[in-house]
Motif scaffolding. Structure first.
Motif, PDB file in Angstrom:
ATOM      1  N   CYS A  56       5.512   5.628  -7.207  1.00 38.49           N
ATOM      2  CA  CYS A  56       5.296   7.218  -6.880  1.00 38.49           C
ATOM      3  C   CYS A  56       4.029   7.231  -6.174  1.00 38.49           C
ATOM      4  O   CYS A  56       4.047   8.026  -5.097  1.00 38.49           O
ATOM      5  N   ALA A  57       2.862   6.499  -6.694  1.00 37.01           N
ATOM      6  CA  ALA A  57       1.564   6.548  -6.060  1.00 37.01           C
ATOM      7  C   ALA A  57       1.785   5.851  -4.806  1.00 37.01           C
ATOM      8  O   ALA A  57       0.516   6.106  -3.947  1.00 37.01           O
ATOM      9  N   GLY A  58       2.459   4.891  -4.713  1.00 41.10           N
ATOM     10  CA  GLY A  58       2.502   4.030  -3.389  1.00 41.10           C
ATOM     11  C   GLY A  58       1.384   2.904  -3.481  1.00 41.10           C
ATOM     12  O   GLY A  58       1.130   2.226  -2.429  1.00 41.10           O
ATOM     13  N   LYS A  59       0.698   2.646  -4.633  1.00 45.84           N
ATOM     14  CA  LYS A  59      -0.012   1.641  -4.834  1.00 45.84           C
ATOM     15  C   LYS A  59       0.722   0.363  -5.357  1.00 45.84           C
ATOM     16  O   LYS A  59       1.284   0.426  -6.390  1.00 45.84           O
ATOM     17  N   ARG A  60       0.310  -0.799  -5.170  1.00 50.40           N
ATOM     18  CA  ARG A  60       0.572  -2.060  -5.819  1.00 50.40           C
ATOM     19  C   ARG A  60      -0.163  -2.380  -7.043  1.00 50.40           C
ATOM     20  O   ARG A  60      -1.548  -1.828  -7.071  1.00 50.40           O
ATOM     21  N   LYS A  61       0.253  -2.646  -8.074  1.00 52.58           N
ATOM     22  CA  LYS A  61      -0.448  -2.859  -9.278  1.00 52.58           C
ATOM     23  C   LYS A  61      -0.802  -4.327  -9.414  1.00 52.58           C
ATOM     24  O   LYS A  61      -1.685  -4.708 -10.186  1.00 52.58           O
ATOM     25  N   ARG A  62       0.083  -5.326  -8.685  1.00 46.43           N
ATOM     26  CA  ARG A  62      -0.336  -6.646  -8.855  1.00 46.43           C
ATOM     27  C   ARG A  62      -0.322  -7.261  -7.624  1.00 46.43           C
ATOM     28  O   ARG A  62       0.595  -6.883  -6.831  1.00 46.43           O
ATOM     29  N   PHE A  63      -1.192  -8.156  -7.434  1.00 50.80           N
ATOM     30  CA  PHE A  63      -1.312  -9.009  -6.166  1.00 50.80           C
ATOM     31  C   PHE A  63      -1.309 -10.402  -6.414  1.00 50.80           C
ATOM     32  O   PHE A  63      -1.609 -11.030  -7.336  1.00 50.80           O
ATOM     33  N   ALA A  64      -0.498 -11.146  -5.357  1.00 52.82           N
ATOM     34  CA  ALA A  64      -0.399 -12.410  -5.600  1.00 52.82           C
ATOM     35  C   ALA A  64      -1.457 -13.221  -4.852  1.00 52.82           C
ATOM     36  O   ALA A  64      -2.312 -12.917  -3.877  1.00 52.82           O
ATOM     37  N   VAL A  65      -1.778 -14.480  -5.441  1.00 55.38           N
ATOM     38  CA  VAL A  65      -2.899 -15.083  -4.959  1.00 55.38           C
ATOM     39  C   VAL A  65      -2.426 -16.329  -4.013  1.00 55.38           C
ATOM     40  O   VAL A  65      -1.283 -16.883  -4.441  1.00 55.38           O
ATOM     41  N   ARG A  66      -2.829 -16.463  -2.885  1.00 57.38           N
ATOM     42  CA  ARG A  66      -2.353 -17.339  -1.856  1.00 57.38           C
ATOM     43  C   ARG A  66      -3.161 -18.559  -2.166  1.00 57.38           C
ATOM     44  O   ARG A  66      -4.102 -18.704  -2.458  1.00 57.38           O
TER      45      ARG A  66
END
Length: 72
Positions: A56-66
């Motif tokens: 709903c907020a349009g924000k990602r909560k988790r990010f992948a590490v490359r």
């Protein structure tokens, strides 16, 4: 039909509030016997609320590490 994540988050928050306050308890009476029951996975419900709130907020909560190697 796309899901309205803001509306779904609000619906799940209402359901969670009902569970926590005890409004979601079911009762069954058979003569003098009375049974009360309600089974819910509150941690899963909280996870779903966080998921829909995040979308709903349009924000990602988790990010992948490359990962990868660099050669110099």
């Amino acid at each position: 039909m796309p899901i309205d994540h803001c509306a779904e988050a609000e619906r799940l928050r209402t359901l969670y509030t009902a569970i926590v306050s005890g409004d979601g308890v079911q009762q069954a009476r058979f003569g003098e016997d009375e049974i009360r029951y309600f089974q819910a996975d509150k941690s899963e419900l909280k996870r779903l609320i966080a998921y829909h709130e995040g979308l709903c907020a349009g924000k990602r909560k988790r990010f992948a590490v490359r990962g990868g190697f660099r050669r110099y």
